[in-house]
Scaffold this motif. Structure first.
Motif, PDB file in Angstrom:
ATOM      1  N   LYS A 164      94.999  31.421 -64.103  1.00  0.00           N
ATOM      2  CA  LYS A 164      94.265  31.835 -62.907  1.00  0.00           C
ATOM      3  C   LYS A 164      93.472  33.113 -63.150  1.00  0.00           C
ATOM      4  N   GLY A 165      93.679  33.746 -64.297  1.00  0.00           N
ATOM      5  CA  GLY A 165      93.106  35.067 -64.572  1.00  0.00           C
ATOM      6  C   GLY A 165      91.654  35.224 -64.169  1.00  0.00           C
ATOM      7  N   TYR A 166      90.794  34.347 -64.690  1.00  0.00           N
ATOM      8  CA  TYR A 166      89.368  34.419 -64.362  1.00  0.00           C
ATOM      9  C   TYR A 166      88.927  33.219 -63.507  1.00  0.00           C
ATOM     10  N   TYR A 167      89.930  32.543 -62.927  1.00  0.00           N
ATOM     11  CA  TYR A 167      89.645  31.434 -62.018  1.00  0.00           C
ATOM     12  C   TYR A 167      90.745  31.402 -60.962  1.00  0.00           C
ATOM     13  N   PRO A 168      90.677  32.324 -59.983  1.00  0.00           N
ATOM     14  CA  PRO A 168      91.742  32.428 -58.978  1.00  0.00           C
ATOM     15  C   PRO A 168      92.049  31.122 -58.242  1.00  0.00           C
ATOM     16  N   ALA A 169      91.065  30.243 -58.126  1.00  0.00           N
ATOM     17  CA  ALA A 169      91.281  28.972 -57.427  1.00  0.00           C
ATOM     18  C   ALA A 169      92.285  28.084 -58.155  1.00  0.00           C
ATOM     19  N   PHE A 170      92.607  28.421 -59.379  1.00  0.00           N
ATOM     20  CA  PHE A 170      93.618  27.681 -60.151  1.00  0.00           C
ATOM     21  C   PHE A 170      94.920  27.572 -59.358  1.00  0.00           C
ATOM     22  N   SER A 171      95.266  28.650 -58.653  1.00  0.00           N
ATOM     23  CA  SER A 171      96.534  28.687 -57.914  1.00  0.00           C
ATOM     24  C   SER A 171      96.574  27.670 -56.774  1.00  0.00           C
ATOM     25  N   THR A 172      95.425  27.254 -56.291  1.00  0.00           N
ATOM     26  CA  THR A 172      95.392  26.333 -55.150  1.00  0.00           C
ATOM     27  C   THR A 172      95.426  24.866 -55.580  1.00  0.00           C
ATOM     28  N   ILE A 173      95.330  24.601 -56.865  1.00  0.00           N
ATOM     29  CA  ILE A 173      95.388  23.221 -57.356  1.00  0.00           C
ATOM     30  C   ILE A 173      96.830  22.743 -57.270  1.00  0.00           C
ATOM     31  N   GLN A 174      97.068  21.734 -56.452  1.00  0.00           N
ATOM     32  CA  GLN A 174      98.428  21.266 -56.222  1.00  0.00           C
ATOM     33  C   GLN A 174      98.833  20.201 -57.244  1.00  0.00           C
ATOM     34  N   THR A 175     100.006  20.417 -57.866  1.00  0.00           N
ATOM     35  CA  THR A 175     100.535  19.442 -58.818  1.00  0.00           C
ATOM     36  C   THR A 175     102.039  19.589 -58.927  1.00  0.00           C
ATOM     37  N   GLU A 176     102.718  18.478 -59.067  1.00  0.00           N
ATOM     38  CA  GLU A 176     104.171  18.490 -59.221  1.00  0.00           C
ATOM     39  C   GLU A 176     104.582  19.004 -60.602  1.00  0.00           C
ATOM     40  N   ALA A 177     103.615  19.166 -61.492  1.00  0.00           N
ATOM     41  CA  ALA A 177     103.918  19.622 -62.853  1.00  0.00           C
ATOM     42  C   ALA A 177     104.552  21.011 -62.867  1.00  0.00           C
ATOM     43  N   VAL A 178     104.203  21.843 -61.875  1.00  0.00           N
ATOM     44  CA  VAL A 178     104.744  23.202 -61.829  1.00  0.00           C
ATOM     45  C   VAL A 178     106.255  23.164 -61.618  1.00  0.00           C
ATOM     46  N   ASP A 179     106.703  22.418 -60.598  1.00  0.00           N
ATOM     47  CA  ASP A 179     108.139  22.321 -60.331  1.00  0.00           C
ATOM     48  C   ASP A 179     108.865  21.617 -61.474  1.00  0.00           C
ATOM     49  N   LYS A 180     108.249  20.625 -62.053  1.00  0.00           N
ATOM     50  CA  LYS A 180     108.852  19.920 -63.192  1.00  0.00           C
ATOM     51  C   LYS A 180     109.081  20.892 -64.349  1.00  0.00           C
ATOM     52  N   THR A 181     108.104  21.748 -64.591  1.00  0.00           N
ATOM     53  CA  THR A 181     108.212  22.732 -65.670  1.00  0.00           C
ATOM     54  C   THR A 181     109.296  23.759 -65.370  1.00  0.00           C
ATOM     55  N   LEU A 182     109.348  24.243 -64.138  1.00  0.00           N
ATOM     56  CA  LEU A 182     110.369  25.222 -63.749  1.00  0.00           C
ATOM     57  C   LEU A 182     111.776  24.633 -63.878  1.00  0.00           C
ATOM     58  N   LYS A 183     111.940  23.387 -63.489  1.00  0.00           N
ATOM     59  CA  LYS A 183     113.234  22.731 -63.627  1.00  0.00           C
ATOM     60  C   LYS A 183     113.660  22.694 -65.098  1.00  0.00           C
ATOM     61  N   THR A 184     112.719  22.402 -65.960  1.00  0.00           N
ATOM     62  CA  THR A 184     113.024  22.362 -67.395  1.00  0.00           C
ATOM     63  C   THR A 184     113.400  23.745 -67.907  1.00  0.00           C
ATOM     64  N   ILE A 185     112.636  24.752 -67.526  1.00  0.00           N
ATOM     65  CA  ILE A 185     112.911  26.115 -67.982  1.00  0.00           C
ATOM     66  C   ILE A 185     114.321  26.542 -67.591  1.00  0.00           C
ATOM     67  N   SER A 186     114.747  26.155 -66.405  1.00  0.00           N
ATOM     68  CA  SER A 186     116.057  26.576 -65.892  1.00  0.00           C
ATOM     69  C   SER A 186     117.217  26.044 -66.726  1.00  0.00           C
ATOM     70  N   GLN A 187     116.953  25.044 -67.529  1.00  0.00           N
ATOM     71  CA  GLN A 187     118.006  24.423 -68.332  1.00  0.00           C
ATOM     72  C   GLN A 187     118.276  25.173 -69.637  1.00  0.00           C
ATOM     73  N   TYR A 188     117.486  26.203 -69.916  1.00  0.00           N
ATOM     74  CA  TYR A 188     117.598  26.917 -71.188  1.00  0.00           C
ATOM     75  C   TYR A 188     117.911  28.397 -70.961  1.00  0.00           C
ATOM     76  N   GLU A 189     118.500  29.025 -71.965  1.00  0.00           N
ATOM     77  CA  GLU A 189     118.861  30.446 -71.894  1.00  0.00           C
ATOM     78  C   GLU A 189     117.637  31.310 -72.202  1.00  0.00           C
ATOM     79  N   ILE A 190     116.609  31.147 -71.399  1.00  0.00           N
ATOM     80  CA  ILE A 190     115.362  31.878 -71.575  1.00  0.00           C
ATOM     81  C   ILE A 190     114.986  32.529 -70.250  1.00  0.00           C
ATOM     82  N   ALA A 191     113.844  33.163 -70.191  1.00  0.00           N
ATOM     83  CA  ALA A 191     113.380  33.796 -68.955  1.00  0.00           C
ATOM     84  C   ALA A 191     111.863  33.748 -68.908  1.00  0.00           C
ATOM     85  N   ILE A 192     111.333  33.741 -67.706  1.00  0.00           N
ATOM     86  CA  ILE A 192     109.899  33.939 -67.536  1.00  0.00           C
ATOM     87  C   ILE A 192     109.675  35.421 -67.246  1.00  0.00           C
ATOM     88  N   GLU A 193     108.545  35.936 -67.661  1.00  0.00           N
ATOM     89  CA  GLU A 193     108.265  37.347 -67.416  1.00  0.00           C
ATOM     90  C   GLU A 193     107.458  37.524 -66.138  1.00  0.00           C
TER      91      GLU A 193
END
Length: 268
Positions: free
Chosen positions: A165-194
């Motif tokens: 979204k850095g140089y295209y703020p409208a990126f945040s308004t694009i709706q997709t289930e991929a975001v939640d799918k990715t977050l679910k995957t991340i939660s399964q690992y001993e990692i962190a988002i910054e």
């Protein structure tokens, strides 16, 4: 505990000053830990220094490791210096990068997706002329790559997960289930988002990721950590307290720090 896991220095070609200057800035700002995490070389290239203004040369990486280790020892008792790297994620080169990093005593590796369909996520003109469907597909591809980076097992931290979204703020308004799918995957690992405070320097303003995404991360049980993405010493620890306060308001009660590629959790 006060820390900053995402800092750069002059080896990458687009940051100011030396590693020591970032450590001194961290001490001045009363940090307990400072992570040094300059941009990884383009390991897949036959050229030693493929993009001098973006990342260090391959031949410089061992020198970088040696310098951080020396400074880690020198500053012992004053501040904990952690050896890291911000690594590009290229799925086709995963094993090459994994094997290379295993040679070094890294405390953590930040995995960042900087390229989607061969173009930089920060390329302003990449969105010009795209249909809504193509924009949607681009966002899905981006989060698909982030999901793959989580699954790779290479990284302890995932960098700026909505930086497209850095140089295209409208990126945040694009709706997709991929975001939640990715977050679910991340939660399964001993990692962190910054929570990366450099977004305020781009057209989008604010932090990476935005509050809405952080709320969804909390819902899915994703751990968070802090990184200023400082490219100048004066930004070390930038807005740490503000991030800490906002995370508490969202509902987080702890966040992650790392040593020797192991994740630890501490109260906010």
């Amino acid at each position: 505990m006060k820390f900053d896991y995402h800092t750069h220095h002059d080896r990458c070609g687009h940051a100011e000053d030396c590693i020591r200057a970032y450590i001194e800035a961290a001490i001045e700002n009363h940090l307990d830990m400072i992570g040094i995490s300059d941009h990884s070389p383009y390991l897949y290239s036959e050229e030693d220094h493929l993009f001098p203004g973006i990342a260090m040369a391959k031949s410089h990486f061992p020198q970088y490791i040696k310098e951080v280790i020396q400074l880690k020892e020198e500053y012992q008792g004053k501040i904990e210096v952690l050896l890291g790297v911000e690594s590009d994620f290229f799925p086709e080169h995963v094993e090459m990068y994994r094997q290379y990093y295993e040679q070094f005593p890294l405390d953590y590796i930040i995995g960042s997706v900087h390229h989607v369909t061969g173009l930089s996520i920060f390329k302003r003109k990449r969105w010009e002329g795209l249909t809504e469907k193509q924009k949607h597909e681009t966002k899905e591809t981006y989060y698909g790559l982030i999901e793959q980076s989580a699954k790779s097992g290479i990284f302890q931290i995932l960098g700026h997960i909505d930086a497209m979204k850095g140089y295209y703020p409208a990126f945040s308004t694009i709706q997709t289930e991929a975001v939640d799918k990715t977050l679910k995957t991340i939660s399964q690992y001993e990692i962190a988002i910054e929570i990366n405070t450099s977004g305020k320097n781009k057209d989008c303003g604010g932090w990476y990721p935005a509050d809405e995404l952080l709320e969804r991360a909390l819902f899915h049980g994703v751990a968070v950590t802090f990184g200023s993405d400082a490219h100048t010493p004066k930004r070390v620890g930038d807005e740490f307290e503000e991030v800490q306060k906002r995370l508490k308001e969202i509902g987080f009660r702890e966040w992650a720090y790392f040593r020797n590629k192991k994740r630890y959790m501490t109260d906010l």
